[in-house]
Design a protein around this motif. Structure first.
Motif, PDB file in Angstrom:
ATOM      1  N   HIS A  28       0.800  -1.224   0.000  1.00 20.83           N
ATOM      2  CA  HIS A  28       0.000   0.000   0.000  1.00 20.83           C
ATOM      3  C   HIS A  28       0.838   1.282   0.000  1.00 20.83           C
ATOM      4  O   HIS A  28       0.461   2.258  -0.631  1.00 20.83           O
ATOM      5  CB  HIS A  28      -0.939   0.013   1.199  1.00 20.83           C
ATOM      6  N   GLY A  29       1.954   1.257   0.720  1.00 22.31           N
ATOM      7  CA  GLY A  29       2.745   2.471   0.857  1.00 22.31           C
ATOM      8  C   GLY A  29       3.819   2.658  -0.193  1.00 22.31           C
ATOM      9  O   GLY A  29       4.246   3.774  -0.459  1.00 22.31           O
ATOM     10  N   LEU A  30       4.278   1.568  -0.774  1.00 24.06           N
ATOM     11  CA  LEU A  30       5.392   1.668  -1.717  1.00 24.06           C
ATOM     12  C   LEU A  30       4.998   1.473  -3.170  1.00 24.06           C
ATOM     13  O   LEU A  30       5.827   1.676  -4.058  1.00 24.06           O
ATOM     14  CB  LEU A  30       6.470   0.634  -1.353  1.00 24.06           C
ATOM     15  N   LYS A  31       3.750   1.071  -3.424  1.00 30.92           N
ATOM     16  CA  LYS A  31       3.398   0.722  -4.811  1.00 30.92           C
ATOM     17  C   LYS A  31       3.515   1.898  -5.770  1.00 30.92           C
ATOM     18  O   LYS A  31       3.786   1.705  -6.943  1.00 30.92           O
ATOM     19  CB  LYS A  31       2.012   0.097  -4.871  1.00 30.92           C
ATOM     20  N   ASP A  32       3.348   3.122  -5.297  1.00 30.87           N
ATOM     21  CA  ASP A  32       3.492   4.293  -6.171  1.00 30.87           C
ATOM     22  C   ASP A  32       4.910   4.861  -6.169  1.00 30.87           C
ATOM     23  O   ASP A  32       5.225   5.743  -6.949  1.00 30.87           O
ATOM     24  CB  ASP A  32       2.515   5.393  -5.736  1.00 30.87           C
ATOM     25  N   LYS A  33       5.748   4.356  -5.266  1.00 29.14           N
ATOM     26  CA  LYS A  33       7.091   4.915  -5.116  1.00 29.14           C
ATOM     27  C   LYS A  33       8.189   4.036  -5.716  1.00 29.14           C
ATOM     28  O   LYS A  33       9.268   4.516  -5.993  1.00 29.14           O
ATOM     29  CB  LYS A  33       7.370   5.159  -3.642  1.00 29.14           C
ATOM     30  N   LEU A  34       7.907   2.755  -5.890  1.00 24.34           N
ATOM     31  CA  LEU A  34       8.917   1.827  -6.404  1.00 24.34           C
ATOM     32  C   LEU A  34       8.497   1.271  -7.764  1.00 24.34           C
ATOM     33  O   LEU A  34       7.306   1.171  -8.064  1.00 24.34           O
ATOM     34  CB  LEU A  34       9.109   0.652  -5.441  1.00 24.34           C
ATOM     35  N   SER A  35       9.482   0.875  -8.534  1.00 26.74           N
ATOM     36  CA  SER A  35       9.198   0.223  -9.817  1.00 26.74           C
ATOM     37  C   SER A  35       8.664  -1.187  -9.550  1.00 26.74           C
ATOM     38  O   SER A  35       8.787  -1.716  -8.444  1.00 26.74           O
ATOM     39  CB  SER A  35      10.471   0.144 -10.652  1.00 26.74           C
ATOM     40  N   GLU A  36       8.091  -1.794 -10.572  1.00 27.22           N
ATOM     41  CA  GLU A  36       7.577  -3.160 -10.456  1.00 27.22           C
ATOM     42  C   GLU A  36       8.674  -4.124 -10.009  1.00 27.22           C
ATOM     43  O   GLU A  36       8.446  -4.996  -9.182  1.00 27.22           O
ATOM     44  CB  GLU A  36       6.987  -3.621 -11.791  1.00 27.22           C
ATOM     45  N   GLU A  37       9.857  -3.942 -10.585  1.00 25.79           N
ATOM     46  CA  GLU A  37      10.977  -4.821 -10.248  1.00 25.79           C
ATOM     47  C   GLU A  37      11.349  -4.692  -8.769  1.00 25.79           C
ATOM     48  O   GLU A  37      11.571  -5.691  -8.083  1.00 25.79           O
ATOM     49  CB  GLU A  37      12.183  -4.491 -11.124  1.00 25.79           C
ATOM     50  N   MET A  38      11.407  -3.463  -8.275  1.00 27.91           N
ATOM     51  CA  MET A  38      11.765  -3.260  -6.876  1.00 27.91           C
ATOM     52  C   MET A  38      10.661  -3.743  -5.934  1.00 27.91           C
ATOM     53  O   MET A  38      10.942  -4.227  -4.838  1.00 27.91           O
ATOM     54  CB  MET A  38      12.085  -1.787  -6.610  1.00 27.91           C
ATOM     55  N   LEU A  39       9.407  -3.643  -6.352  1.00 31.37           N
ATOM     56  CA  LEU A  39       8.311  -4.187  -5.538  1.00 31.37           C
ATOM     57  C   LEU A  39       8.413  -5.704  -5.438  1.00 31.37           C
ATOM     58  O   LEU A  39       8.126  -6.282  -4.384  1.00 31.37           O
ATOM     59  CB  LEU A  39       6.950  -3.793  -6.119  1.00 31.37           C
ATOM     60  N   LYS A  40       8.845  -6.348  -6.518  1.00 30.36           N
ATOM     61  CA  LYS A  40       9.035  -7.800  -6.482  1.00 30.36           C
ATOM     62  C   LYS A  40      10.163  -8.163  -5.518  1.00 30.36           C
ATOM     63  O   LYS A  40      10.075  -9.158  -4.796  1.00 30.36           O
ATOM     64  CB  LYS A  40       9.330  -8.338  -7.878  1.00 30.36           C
ATOM     65  N   VAL A  41      11.213  -7.359  -5.504  1.00 32.29           N
ATOM     66  CA  VAL A  41      12.315  -7.579  -4.560  1.00 32.29           C
ATOM     67  C   VAL A  41      11.794  -7.440  -3.130  1.00 32.29           C
ATOM     68  O   VAL A  41      12.106  -8.258  -2.260  1.00 32.29           O
ATOM     69  CB  VAL A  41      13.479  -6.592  -4.829  1.00 32.29           C
ATOM     70  N   TRP A  42      10.986  -6.416  -2.880  1.00 27.36           N
ATOM     71  CA  TRP A  42      10.389  -6.192  -1.555  1.00 27.36           C
ATOM     72  C   TRP A  42       9.537  -7.417  -1.163  1.00 27.36           C
ATOM     73  O   TRP A  42       9.647  -7.922  -0.050  1.00 27.36           O
ATOM     74  CB  TRP A  42       9.546  -4.921  -1.562  1.00 27.36           C
ATOM     75  N   GLN A  43       8.700  -7.873  -2.088  1.00 25.00           N
ATOM     76  CA  GLN A  43       7.832  -9.024  -1.818  1.00 25.00           C
ATOM     77  C   GLN A  43       8.655 -10.269  -1.496  1.00 25.00           C
ATOM     78  O   GLN A  43       8.288 -11.038  -0.606  1.00 25.00           O
ATOM     79  CB  GLN A  43       6.943  -9.319  -3.024  1.00 25.00           C
ATOM     80  N   THR A  44       9.735 -10.461  -2.205  1.00 25.11           N
ATOM     81  CA  THR A  44      10.597 -11.618  -1.951  1.00 25.11           C
ATOM     82  C   THR A  44      11.184 -11.541  -0.544  1.00 25.11           C
ATOM     83  O   THR A  44      11.208 -12.538   0.180  1.00 25.11           O
ATOM     84  CB  THR A  44      11.723 -11.703  -2.994  1.00 25.11           C
ATOM     85  N   GLY A  45      11.629 -10.365  -0.161  1.00 21.46           N
ATOM     86  CA  GLY A  45      12.170 -10.173   1.187  1.00 21.46           C
ATOM     87  C   GLY A  45      11.134 -10.467   2.263  1.00 21.46           C
ATOM     88  O   GLY A  45      11.425 -11.131   3.269  1.00 21.46           O
ATOM     89  N   VAL A  46       9.911  -9.989   2.060  1.00 21.00           N
ATOM     90  CA  VAL A  46       8.836 -10.241   3.020  1.00 21.00           C
ATOM     91  C   VAL A  46       8.498 -11.733   3.064  1.00 21.00           C
ATOM     92  O   VAL A  46       8.260 -12.299   4.136  1.00 21.00           O
ATOM     93  CB  VAL A  46       7.588  -9.389   2.691  1.00 21.00           C
ATOM     94  N   GLU A  47       8.519 -12.375   1.906  1.00 21.40           N
ATOM     95  CA  GLU A  47       8.248 -13.818   1.854  1.00 21.40           C
ATOM     96  C   GLU A  47       9.296 -14.593   2.647  1.00 21.40           C
ATOM     97  O   GLU A  47       8.962 -15.487   3.433  1.00 21.40           O
ATOM     98  CB  GLU A  47       8.251 -14.265   0.396  1.00 21.40           C
ATOM     99  N   TYR A  48      10.565 -14.248   2.468  1.00 24.79           N
ATOM    100  CA  TYR A  48      11.627 -14.909   3.230  1.00 24.79           C
ATOM    101  C   TYR A  48      11.480 -14.624   4.722  1.00 24.79           C
ATOM    102  O   TYR A  48      11.761 -15.488   5.556  1.00 24.79           O
ATOM    103  CB  TYR A  48      13.002 -14.465   2.744  1.00 24.79           C
ATOM    104  N   HIS A  49      11.050 -13.420   5.051  1.00 28.47           N
ATOM    105  CA  HIS A  49      10.812 -13.057   6.449  1.00 28.47           C
ATOM    106  C   HIS A  49       9.759 -14.001   7.046  1.00 28.47           C
ATOM    107  O   HIS A  49       9.921 -14.494   8.168  1.00 28.47           O
ATOM    108  CB  HIS A  49      10.349 -11.606   6.513  1.00 28.47           C
ATOM    109  N   PHE A  50       8.682 -14.256   6.294  1.00 29.87           N
ATOM    110  CA  PHE A  50       7.656 -15.180   6.761  1.00 29.87           C
ATOM    111  C   PHE A  50       8.222 -16.581   6.962  1.00 29.87           C
ATOM    112  O   PHE A  50       7.901 -17.254   7.951  1.00 29.87           O
ATOM    113  CB  PHE A  50       6.479 -15.239   5.787  1.00 29.87           C
ATOM    114  N   TYR A  51       9.022 -17.058   6.035  1.00 33.00           N
ATOM    115  CA  TYR A  51       9.602 -18.391   6.177  1.00 33.00           C
ATOM    116  C   TYR A  51      10.420 -18.497   7.464  1.00 33.00           C
ATOM    117  O   TYR A  51      10.344 -19.499   8.183  1.00 33.00           O
ATOM    118  CB  TYR A  51      10.503 -18.740   4.984  1.00 33.00           C
ATOM    119  N   HIS A  52      11.188 -17.479   7.755  1.00 37.74           N
ATOM    120  CA  HIS A  52      11.998 -17.498   8.967  1.00 37.74           C
ATOM    121  C   HIS A  52      11.127 -17.372  10.218  1.00 37.74           C
ATOM    122  O   HIS A  52      11.463 -17.914  11.270  1.00 37.74           O
ATOM    123  CB  HIS A  52      13.071 -16.404   8.909  1.00 37.74           C
ATOM    124  N   THR A  53      10.003 -16.675  10.095  1.00 37.16           N
ATOM    125  CA  THR A  53       9.057 -16.608  11.210  1.00 37.16           C
ATOM    126  C   THR A  53       8.536 -18.003  11.535  1.00 37.16           C
ATOM    127  O   THR A  53       8.474 -18.401  12.699  1.00 37.16           O
ATOM    128  CB  THR A  53       7.882 -15.668  10.862  1.00 37.16           C
TER     129      THR A  53
END
Length: 70
Positions: A28-53
């Motif tokens: 919600h906060g970054l979708k207008d500020k980051l490119s599609e590629e960088m949003l995918k990088v963000w999503q990947t980081g959050v996904e890995y964060h969940f796995y470690h959780t």
């Protein structure tokens, strides 16, 4: 509850809450500020964060089941 289990379950719970917050912030906060590629990088980081959780919570649950003399 033994202290090791309590520690890992607490850290895992906080980590999970942070992962949800970071995911929502990215969606919600970054979708207008980051490119599609960088949003995918963000999503990947959050996904890995969940796995470690999940790993932290699993260690906490295992510590409950297999109590040791630490």
């Amino acid at each position: 509850m033994n202290p090791t289990a309590k520690l890992f379950l607490s850290i895992g719970s906080i980590s999970g809450a942070l992962a949800v917050m970071l995911g929502a912030f990215g969606a919600h906060g970054l979708k207008d500020k980051l490119s599609e590629e960088m949003l995918k990088v963000w999503q990947t980081g959050v996904e890995y964060h969940f796995y470690h959780t999940f790993a932290l919570l699993a260690v906490g649950l295992l510590a409950l089941k297999f109590q040791s003399g630490f």
